[in-house]
Design a protein around this motif. Structure first.
Motif, mmCIF file in Angstrom:
data_model
loop_
_atom_site.group_PDB
_atom_site.id
_atom_site.type_symbol
_atom_site.label_atom_id
_atom_site.label_comp_id
_atom_site.label_asym_id
_atom_site.label_seq_id
_atom_site.Cartn_x
_atom_site.Cartn_y
_atom_site.Cartn_z
ATOM 1 N N UNK A 64 0.869 -1.191 0.046
ATOM 2 C CA UNK A 64 0.002 -0.147 -0.014
ATOM 3 C C UNK A 64 0.912 1.166 0.086
ATOM 4 N N UNK A 65 0.560 2.362 -0.587
ATOM 5 C CA UNK A 65 1.020 3.445 -0.699
ATOM 6 C C UNK A 65 0.311 4.753 -0.949
ATOM 7 N N UNK A 66 0.759 5.927 -1.017
ATOM 8 C CA UNK A 66 -0.219 7.062 -0.602
ATOM 9 C C UNK A 66 -1.099 7.240 -2.016
ATOM 10 N N UNK A 67 -0.682 6.882 -3.085
ATOM 11 C CA UNK A 67 -1.190 7.004 -4.258
ATOM 12 C C UNK A 67 -1.746 5.869 -4.761
ATOM 13 N N UNK A 68 -2.136 4.876 -4.105
ATOM 14 C CA UNK A 68 -2.543 3.524 -4.461
ATOM 15 C C UNK A 68 -4.178 3.742 -4.682
ATOM 16 N N UNK A 69 -5.062 4.481 -4.023
ATOM 17 C CA UNK A 69 -6.395 4.617 -4.273
ATOM 18 C C UNK A 69 -6.519 5.111 -5.800
ATOM 19 N N UNK A 73 -8.100 2.679 -8.913
ATOM 20 C CA UNK A 73 -9.240 2.995 -9.892
ATOM 21 C C UNK A 73 -8.646 3.091 -11.249
ATOM 22 N N UNK A 74 -7.518 3.637 -11.583
ATOM 23 C CA UNK A 74 -7.138 3.465 -12.870
ATOM 24 C C UNK A 74 -6.941 2.188 -13.489
ATOM 25 N N UNK A 75 -6.232 1.390 -12.741
ATOM 26 C CA UNK A 75 -6.062 -0.004 -13.001
ATOM 27 C C UNK A 75 -7.188 -0.742 -13.159
ATOM 28 N N UNK A 146 -15.499 -0.194 -6.039
ATOM 29 C CA UNK A 146 -15.352 0.722 -7.318
ATOM 30 C C UNK A 146 -15.309 -0.393 -8.336
ATOM 31 N N UNK A 147 -16.152 0.082 -9.444
ATOM 32 C CA UNK A 147 -15.956 -0.670 -10.677
ATOM 33 C C UNK A 147 -16.652 0.070 -11.709
#
Length: 275
Positions: A64-69, A73-75, A146-147
């Motif tokens: 987990x990192x700070x930008x993972x959210x 979503x992009x993935x 999220x999807x």
């Protein structure tokens, strides 16, 4: 008597699954997310140089990192543009990736002191007496997913349970995040009233994930922990090199075999992320 893997029921097309894993890894690499094989997928490749056909899914991991959210979503968006149905469970830190014959999970790992932890939140096996609790649980979960799989073609491709999930997610998105967060807490409270929810964290020492190496994987390369053999013994016990069907470290029968630590600690308010 030692089990023979010839008697195990085949649950996956390993050729299709391996190709799908490589497709997923190409996308996660583009988004600068380092993902490695873990659990059953790691076990098969280290012990037998193959994915195990009696496993019905593949487990991958990343930190987990700070930008993972935003990365998650992009993935999900990119995977959903292809042949996959992809879902990001924000309260569990998991991306679930499906298509017929394929079930892949990317599990996020949090570092807490000297441990690598991940949330664990699921129902016991279905019992009709607790139907309302099961409904409350899955309604709560739908608030955190999220999807982008709302197209007719994606819904048609989905299995019956997945169709229900897509519909629940679509309905939940009617509400703003702040309302969904309140509903999640309320519904999960109702679900837990019947004691059918396993809620907590699993923990593995960080030392097993300090370094990584690449191994051959169906004509390509993938990352695995450098201390894979030690990690597999930690997860599956000293007998990890012997094939076992339907083995799970969550099973009460295996609690004295696995060294994975179960932390009975529900998700804290500050950790409750609703996308």
């Amino acid at each position: 008597m030692e089990e023979s893997d010839k008697s195990f029921k085949s649950q996956s097309d390993t050729k299709l699954l391996s190709k799908s894993i490589l497709d997923v890894l190409r996308i996660t690499n583009r988004h600068k997310l380092k993902v490695w094989l873990n659990y059953g997928a790691l076990l098969g490749m280290i012990r037998e140089n193959r994915l195990l056909p009696w496993n019905n899914d593949a487990e991958l991991s990343c930190f987990y990192d700070q930008d993972i959210e935003e990365k998650a979503k992009s993935i999900v968006k990119e995977l959903s543009k292809k042949e996959f149905n992809a879902y990001y469970y924000s309260t569990l830190g998991t991306i679930n990736i499906k298509k017929p014959g394929v079930d892949i999970n990317i599990n996020f790992i949090w570092i807490e002191n000297s441990l690598c932890v991940r949330p664990h939140n699921e129902c016991d096996k279905f019992n009709f007496r607790y139907l309302r609790s099961y409904i409350a649980f899955w309604l709560a979960v739908s608030m955190s997913i999220y999807t982008t799989n709302f197209s007719i073609s994606k819904i048609i491709r989905a299995g019956s349970k997945e169709k229900v999930k897509i519909i629940l997610i679509a309905i939940s998105k009617i509400f703003p995040k702040v309302i969904r967060k309140v509903l999640y807490r309320l519904l999960m409270f109702l679900a837990k009233s019947r004691k059918i929810i396993v809620d907590g964290k699993t923990a593995i020492p960080l030392k097993y994930f300090n370094d990584f190496k690449e191994i051959d994987f169906y004509g390509s390369k993938v990352f695995v922990p450098s201390r894979s053999n030690e990690l597999l013994e930690f997860i599956y016990g000293e007998g990890w090199h012997k094939p076992k069907e339907n083995w799970s470290f969550y099973d009460d029968r295996n609690k004295n075999v696995t060294s994975i630590k179960m932390i009975n600690e529900p998700i804290k308010e500050k950790e409750l992320i609703i996308i």
